[in-house]
Design a protein around this motif. Structure first.
Motif, mmCIF file in Angstrom:
data_model
loop_
_atom_site.group_PDB
_atom_site.id
_atom_site.type_symbol
_atom_site.label_atom_id
_atom_site.label_comp_id
_atom_site.label_asym_id
_atom_site.label_seq_id
_atom_site.Cartn_x
_atom_site.Cartn_y
_atom_site.Cartn_z
ATOM 1 N N TRP A 185 -5.344 4.483 3.287
ATOM 2 C CA TRP A 185 -4.337 5.055 2.398
ATOM 3 C C TRP A 185 -4.831 5.145 0.961
ATOM 4 O O TRP A 185 -4.424 6.025 0.218
ATOM 5 N N CYS A 186 -5.667 4.209 0.544
ATOM 6 C CA CYS A 186 -6.084 4.126 -0.853
ATOM 7 C C CYS A 186 -7.288 5.013 -1.186
ATOM 8 O O CYS A 186 -7.778 4.963 -2.308
ATOM 9 N N VAL B 7 1.085 5.193 -10.516
ATOM 10 C CA VAL B 7 0.749 3.850 -10.051
ATOM 11 C C VAL B 7 -0.371 3.335 -10.941
ATOM 12 O O VAL B 7 -1.331 4.057 -11.232
ATOM 13 N N ASP B 8 -0.232 2.110 -11.381
ATOM 14 C CA ASP B 8 -1.261 1.497 -12.199
ATOM 15 C C ASP B 8 -2.579 1.480 -11.426
ATOM 16 O O ASP B 8 -2.618 1.031 -10.279
ATOM 17 N N PRO B 9 -3.670 1.969 -12.013
ATOM 18 C CA PRO B 9 -4.947 1.988 -11.293
ATOM 19 C C PRO B 9 -5.428 0.583 -10.917
ATOM 20 O O PRO B 9 -6.075 0.406 -9.879
ATOM 21 N N PHE B 10 -5.099 -0.391 -11.734
ATOM 22 C CA PHE B 10 -5.494 -1.759 -11.399
ATOM 23 C C PHE B 10 -4.707 -2.268 -10.193
ATOM 24 O O PHE B 10 -5.229 -3.014 -9.376
ATOM 25 N N GLY C 74 0.788 -1.223 0.000
ATOM 26 C CA GLY C 74 0.000 0.000 0.000
ATOM 27 C C GLY C 74 0.821 1.275 0.000
ATOM 28 O O GLY C 74 0.302 2.356 -0.299
ATOM 29 N N ARG C 75 2.088 1.165 0.302
ATOM 30 C CA ARG C 75 2.943 2.361 0.405
ATOM 31 C C ARG C 75 3.035 3.168 -0.893
ATOM 32 O O ARG C 75 2.932 4.403 -0.853
ATOM 33 N N PRO C 76 3.217 2.552 -2.075
ATOM 34 C CA PRO C 76 3.266 3.366 -3.304
ATOM 35 C C PRO C 76 1.963 4.122 -3.574
ATOM 36 O O PRO C 76 1.987 5.259 -4.043
ATOM 37 N N VAL C 77 0.847 3.508 -3.250
ATOM 38 C CA VAL C 77 -0.436 4.177 -3.456
ATOM 39 C C VAL C 77 -0.549 5.374 -2.513
ATOM 40 O O VAL C 77 -0.990 6.451 -2.898
ATOM 41 N N ARG C 78 -0.128 5.180 -1.280
ATOM 42 C CA ARG C 78 -0.171 6.265 -0.301
ATOM 43 C C ARG C 78 0.699 7.434 -0.742
ATOM 44 O O ARG C 78 0.299 8.598 -0.650
ATOM 45 N N ARG C 79 1.897 7.122 -1.208
ATOM 46 C CA ARG C 79 2.803 8.180 -1.638
ATOM 47 C C ARG C 79 2.218 8.955 -2.817
ATOM 48 O O ARG C 79 2.352 10.168 -2.889
ATOM 49 N N LEU C 80 1.550 8.268 -3.734
ATOM 50 C CA LEU C 80 0.953 8.937 -4.884
ATOM 51 C C LEU C 80 -0.228 9.803 -4.449
ATOM 52 O O LEU C 80 -0.361 10.944 -4.885
#
Length: 158
Positions: free
Chosen positions: A139-140, A71-74, A56-62
């Motif tokens: 986060w998402c 980040v790929d939406p899928f 989940g960290r990359p989604v949070r950062r974005l």
């Protein structure tokens, strides 16, 4: 997708506790050994909780604007669904571990039963998975849109 409600998690934990208690009573009535969670169960629960936080960290950062890499939406959707499933599964296992622990202590009358620490660690691992699922689900979330913007246009398009 709606956020997981605390009421749903509490009901799921109660259902897990009921099933766990009935399982222990049924096994005892048949003369079989009761369930003692193996070390692999609570180890995997902790690993899953940590892995979910890493996913989940990359989604949070974005979402927070700290990353320029898209980040790929899928991918984000899959992480969100995994987080929701982890929260519900964690709640179910918290209830089951609590019922296993309660049954073991009520039968022996003390905490010196062999199932005490595995039940406690399973409950803590399940709680960690549930909390990690709720955190990653939070986060998402997509930030609210500014209602003053014309529909269909972004700041860059004006």
């Amino acid at each position: 997708m709606r956020r997981t409600s605390p009421f749903a998690l509490i009901l799921t934990a109660i259902a897990g506790a009921a099933v766990g208690w009935l399982l222990q009573v049924g096994l005892t009535a048949e003369g079989a050994l009761t369930v003692i969670p193996p070390a692999t169960l609570y180890s995997v629960l902790f690993i899953l909780a940590f892995g979910l936080l890493l996913l989940g960290r990359p989604v949070r950062r974005l979402v927070r604007g700290k990353s320029q890499r898209p980040v790929d939406p899928f991918y984000a959707m899959r992480v969100l669904v995994l987080a929701k499933a982890s929260g519900i599964t964690g709640a179910l296992l918290v209830g089951a571990a609590a019922s296993f622990l309660g049954y073991a202590v009520s039968r022996a009358g003390s905490v010196s039963v062999p199932a005490f620490w595995p039940d406690v660690l399973t409950g803590v691992g399940a709680l960690a998975l549930c909390i990690a699922g709720l955190i990653v689900e939070w986060w998402c979330r997509i930030p609210p849109q500014d209602r003053s913007e014309p529909h269909g246009q972004t700041v860059e398009q004006r």
